[in-house]
Design a protein around this motif. Structure first.
Motif, PDB file in Angstrom:
ATOM      1  N   GLY A 123       0.811  -1.217   0.000  1.00 34.82           N
ATOM      2  CA  GLY A 123       0.000   0.000   0.000  1.00 34.82           C
ATOM      3  C   GLY A 123       0.842   1.263   0.000  1.00 34.82           C
ATOM      4  N   SER A 124       2.181   1.106   0.146  1.00 35.53           N
ATOM      5  CA  SER A 124       3.086   2.251   0.006  1.00 35.53           C
ATOM      6  C   SER A 124       3.870   2.024  -1.285  1.00 35.53           C
ATOM      7  N   VAL A 125       3.655   2.898  -2.253  1.00 34.45           N
ATOM      8  CA  VAL A 125       4.217   2.640  -3.589  1.00 34.45           C
ATOM      9  C   VAL A 125       4.962   3.872  -4.103  1.00 34.45           C
ATOM     10  N   PRO A 126       5.981   3.656  -4.934  1.00 38.68           N
ATOM     11  CA  PRO A 126       6.646   4.822  -5.517  1.00 38.68           C
ATOM     12  C   PRO A 126       5.814   5.406  -6.663  1.00 38.68           C
ATOM     13  N   ALA A 127       5.887   6.709  -6.824  1.00 43.95           N
ATOM     14  CA  ALA A 127       5.126   7.370  -7.896  1.00 43.95           C
ATOM     15  C   ALA A 127       5.491   6.798  -9.257  1.00 43.95           C
ATOM     16  N   VAL A 128       6.751   6.387  -9.410  1.00 48.27           N
ATOM     17  CA  VAL A 128       7.184   5.876 -10.713  1.00 48.27           C
ATOM     18  C   VAL A 128       6.317   4.681 -11.120  1.00 48.27           C
ATOM     19  N   PRO A 292       7.393  12.924   6.513  1.00 48.36           N
ATOM     20  CA  PRO A 292       7.008  11.591   6.985  1.00 48.36           C
ATOM     21  C   PRO A 292       8.141  10.999   7.806  1.00 48.36           C
ATOM     22  N   VAL A 293       7.816  10.439   8.968  1.00 49.24           N
ATOM     23  CA  VAL A 293       8.856   9.786   9.774  1.00 49.24           C
ATOM     24  C   VAL A 293       8.584   8.292   9.927  1.00 49.24           C
ATOM     25  N   GLU A 294       7.352   7.882   9.693  1.00 48.50           N
ATOM     26  CA  GLU A 294       7.038   6.456   9.752  1.00 48.50           C
ATOM     27  C   GLU A 294       5.733   6.182   9.010  1.00 48.50           C
ATOM     28  N   ILE A 295       5.710   5.040   8.323  1.00 45.86           N
ATOM     29  CA  ILE A 295       4.447   4.593   7.726  1.00 45.86           C
ATOM     30  C   ILE A 295       4.036   3.369   8.539  1.00 45.86           C
ATOM     31  N   ARG A 296       2.808   3.393   9.062  1.00 47.76           N
ATOM     32  CA  ARG A 296       2.413   2.312   9.981  1.00 47.76           C
ATOM     33  C   ARG A 296       1.209   1.543   9.464  1.00 47.76           C
ATOM     34  N   GLY A 297       1.109   0.319   9.930  1.00 52.46           N
ATOM     35  CA  GLY A 297      -0.033  -0.519   9.585  1.00 52.46           C
ATOM     36  C   GLY A 297       0.284  -1.944   9.981  1.00 52.46           C
ATOM     37  N   GLU A 298      -0.745  -2.754  10.172  1.00 51.18           N
ATOM     38  CA  GLU A 298      -0.526  -4.149  10.571  1.00 51.18           C
ATOM     39  C   GLU A 298       0.117  -4.936   9.441  1.00 51.18           C
ATOM     40  N   ASP A 299      -0.685  -5.183   8.407  1.00 50.52           N
ATOM     41  CA  ASP A 299      -0.127  -5.910   7.275  1.00 50.52           C
ATOM     42  C   ASP A 299      -0.140  -5.065   6.011  1.00 50.52           C
ATOM     43  N   ARG A 300      -0.664  -3.859   6.136  1.00 52.68           N
ATOM     44  CA  ARG A 300      -0.606  -2.900   5.030  1.00 52.68           C
ATOM     45  C   ARG A 300      -0.725  -1.498   5.610  1.00 52.68           C
ATOM     46  N   VAL A 301      -0.526  -0.522   4.745  1.00 56.45           N
ATOM     47  CA  VAL A 301      -0.535   0.879   5.174  1.00 56.45           C
ATOM     48  C   VAL A 301      -1.851   1.264   5.857  1.00 56.45           C
ATOM     49  N   ALA A 302      -1.756   1.930   7.010  1.00 59.08           N
ATOM     50  CA  ALA A 302      -2.962   2.421   7.683  1.00 59.08           C
ATOM     51  C   ALA A 302      -2.830   3.917   8.003  1.00 59.08           C
ATOM     52  N   GLU A 303      -1.598   4.350   8.276  1.00 63.12           N
ATOM     53  CA  GLU A 303      -1.408   5.766   8.617  1.00 63.12           C
ATOM     54  C   GLU A 303       0.048   6.168   8.419  1.00 63.12           C
ATOM     55  N   VAL A 304       0.219   7.475   8.289  1.00 60.85           N
ATOM     56  CA  VAL A 304       1.572   8.012   8.154  1.00 60.85           C
ATOM     57  C   VAL A 304       1.804   8.957   9.326  1.00 60.85           C
ATOM     58  N   VAL A 305       2.948   8.783   9.987  1.00 59.66           N
ATOM     59  CA  VAL A 305       3.301   9.694  11.075  1.00 59.66           C
ATOM     60  C   VAL A 305       4.167  10.800  10.462  1.00 59.66           C
ATOM     61  N   PHE A 306       3.748  12.032  10.681  1.00 60.34           N
ATOM     62  CA  PHE A 306       4.506  13.171  10.156  1.00 60.34           C
ATOM     63  C   PHE A 306       5.129  13.971  11.288  1.00 60.34           C
ATOM     64  N   ALA A 307       6.342  14.456  11.083  1.00 60.75           N
ATOM     65  CA  ALA A 307       6.943  15.448  11.973  1.00 60.75           C
ATOM     66  C   ALA A 307       6.488  16.807  11.467  1.00 60.75           C
ATOM     67  N   ARG A 308       6.050  17.663  12.377  1.00 64.24           N
ATOM     68  CA  ARG A 308       5.717  19.031  11.994  1.00 64.24           C
ATOM     69  C   ARG A 308       7.027  19.814  11.925  1.00 64.24           C
ATOM     70  N   ASN A 309       7.220  20.530  10.868  1.00 56.53           N
ATOM     71  CA  ASN A 309       8.482  21.234  10.653  1.00 56.53           C
ATOM     72  C   ASN A 309       8.337  22.739  10.795  1.00 56.53           C
ATOM     73  N   ARG A 310       9.461  23.376  11.093  1.00 58.25           N
ATOM     74  CA  ARG A 310       9.547  24.830  10.917  1.00 58.25           C
ATOM     75  C   ARG A 310      10.673  25.061   9.919  1.00 58.25           C
TER      76      ARG A 310
END
Ligand code: NAP
Length: 480
Positions: A123-128, A292-310
């Motif tokens: 469920g996490s794929v490259p744009a290419v 993005p700092v982590e992509i999480r999910g049990e057996d496939r993508v469920a959520e993306v953890v983002f760091a908030r930046n300045r």
């Protein structure tokens, strides 16, 4: 014999038939100082590289540049050798031996990686992959993204991110009038995606979008674009920014103003109570200052953890994203990583790992004789199609200067009857399914003929077998 060798045309093999390859061929054929013949080698059965397999199907005006390449291909001093892979059917050393010069215009065929946990979850794929899939590239026909969830997150703030997001959000009737691959059209027809969130790690003023691509979004997707007004608020010193950036900011602010943003994605499972801007339609949201700092999910993508930046600006004026320590979770059913392409090394040639390019001096490969580069493998994956013209012209100027300086020895066969005539029979031994310009014209005609009755520019053939059979006028018998 010596006189024949002097009068024999300069023979150049160009490897890769995308924009950089065609502009290189064109620049060689347009100059009148040196008689020349160009053989353009292509791994696929079809020419035009990213103009066929990269430019989004709903951008026919950009694709129209192919008429320039067709004009180059019509020159009698030019030959197309498709379905030939350098490194498989013929070696680099053989080409260097058979031609006076070899120019590599192979583009950037790899993907940049995020380097974060979960990047390779299903469920996490490259744009290419997605771009190749919707454009009918034979290598990507089976890379269909899973469109059964409601939200896709596209990571990256460049034009490829916008292409992918726009295609995922566009009404299917609109796409049905393009040359999008039929398999993609079918999948998009039943897609459950309702929202595509494009996320940039820096601010809107650092995004790599071009304004036309940003501005067309509501018209193309038929829906409002969700932008948080706080993220595009005016900053001091904006008058010093480039015109392109100021135009981008104006477009983003228009979007934010037209639709006061209620960011609708954070921390909620998208499959359940996801509020949508326009129920029943697919729409696009643009978010900034999140890495993005982590992509999480049990057996496939469920959520993306983002760091908030300045943002932080260094002494040279470079603006970087700095992690504030704050985290935000965005629920996602599909993640598309659109963070740029990367060049791949060519056996035997030097390679700059960090930049993903072959090191060169104005196109002449560093430390090599009679070998040159143009396009993305020369300067990295940046710029629009036209940028490759200037790049190719520079390489050809370097090559011709080398000819004038006597740096190019003639290949051993020079001075014979036809310095390149023998190459075609040699190639046919190596690759009996050679696709020449005539073969490509048959493919082109067949695809256009299938598109014509249904009001499409062409219906693409998307398997190597179908392409080669059409080029070689072979009919394949299906056996049960
Ligand atoms: P791009 O323009 O280089 O954009 C890549 C994006 O990914 C940037 O926003 C970059 O952010 C971000 N990124 C890189 N590493 C990241 C990371 N680790 N985490 C989060 N974000 C990251 O590349 P592209 O979109 O692939 O496009 C390639 C070229 O093709 C570009 O020149 C583009 O304009 C061109 N193109 C043109 C068209 C068109 O004209 N319609 C269509 C498609 C592509 P930073 O800036 O912070 O590095």
């Amino acid at each position: 014999m010596a006189d024949d060798a002097v009068n024999a045309p300069l023979t150049v093999a160009v490897i890769g038939s995308g924009p950089a390859g065609f502009y290189t061929a064109g620049a060689l054929l347009e100059q009148s100082g040196v008689p020349v013949r160009v053989d353009l080698y292509e791994r696929l059965a079809t020419p035009w590289g990213l103009v066929r397999a990269g430019v989004a199907p709903d951008h026919p005006k950009i694709k129209a540049v192919s008429s320039v390449y067709a004009a180059t291909a019509a020159d009698e001093r030019f030959r197309f050798f498709g379905n030939v892979e350098v490194g498989r059917h013929v070696s680099r050393a053989e080409l260097v031996e058979r031609y006076d010069a070899v120019v590599y215009t192979v583009g950037a065929q790899g993907e940049r990686r995020l380097g974060i946990p979960g990047e390779d979850l299903p469920g996490s794929v490259p744009a290419v992959d997605v771009v190749g899939w919707y454009n009918g590239h034979p290598d990507f026909a089976d890379r269909a993204p899973d469109l059964s969830g409601r939200r896709a997150v596209v990571i990256g703030a460049g034009n490829v991110a916008l292409d992918v997001a726009r295609i995922l959000c566009s009404p299917v009737e609109r796409l049905a009038a393009t040359d999008i691959a039929d398999h993609a059209l079918d999948a998009l027809r039943t897609s459950a995606i309702e929202q595509v969130v494009v996320v940039g790690r820096r601010g809107p003023a650092q995004a790599a979008f071009t304004t036309a691509e940003l501005r067309e979004l509501p018209e193309f997707t038929g829906a409002a674009v969700e932008v948080d007004s706080a993220e595009v608020a005016e900053q001091p010193g904006e008058e010093k920014l480039s015109r392109l950036i100021r135009r981008n900011l104006a477009v983003l602010r228009d979007y934010a103003a037209a639709l006061p943003s209620q960011p609708s994605h954070a921390s909620q499972p998208s499959r359940t109570s996801q509020p949508s801007l326009a129920a029943g339609t697919r729409h696009l949201a643009l978010r900034f200052l999140r890495s993005p700092v982590e992509i999480r999910g049990e057996d496939r993508v469920a959520e993306v953890v983002f760091a908030r930046n300045r943002l932080e600006v260094d002494a040279e004026g470079w603006v970087s994203a700095v992690d504030t320590g704050e985290r935000e979770v965005i629920a996602a059913d599909l993640v598309v990583r659109a963070v740029g392409y990367k060049g791949l090394p060519l056996v035997g040639l030097p390679f700059d790992e960090r930049r993903g390019i072959i090191p060169n001096d104005a196109g002449r490969v560093a430390g090599a004789d009679r070998e040159y580069v143009a396009g993305w493998i020369k300067r990295g994956p940046t710029g629009i199609i036209g940028t490759n013209r200037k790049c190719a012209v520079e390489t050809v100027a370097t090559l011709l200067a080398d000819v004038a300086a006597g740096r190019l020895g003639r290949h051993p066969g020079a001075g014979g009857v036809d310095p390149v005539g023998e190459n075609e029979s040699w190639l046919r031994e190596r690759q009996p399914d050679l696709v020449t310009e005539a073969g490509w014209r048959l493919i082109d005609a067949a695809e256009r003929a299938s598109g014509e009755p249904v009001g499409r520019p062409r219906v693409k053939l998307t398997t190597l077998d179908a392409l080669v059979d059409t080029a070689l006028t072979r009919t394949r018998t299906l056996t049960g």
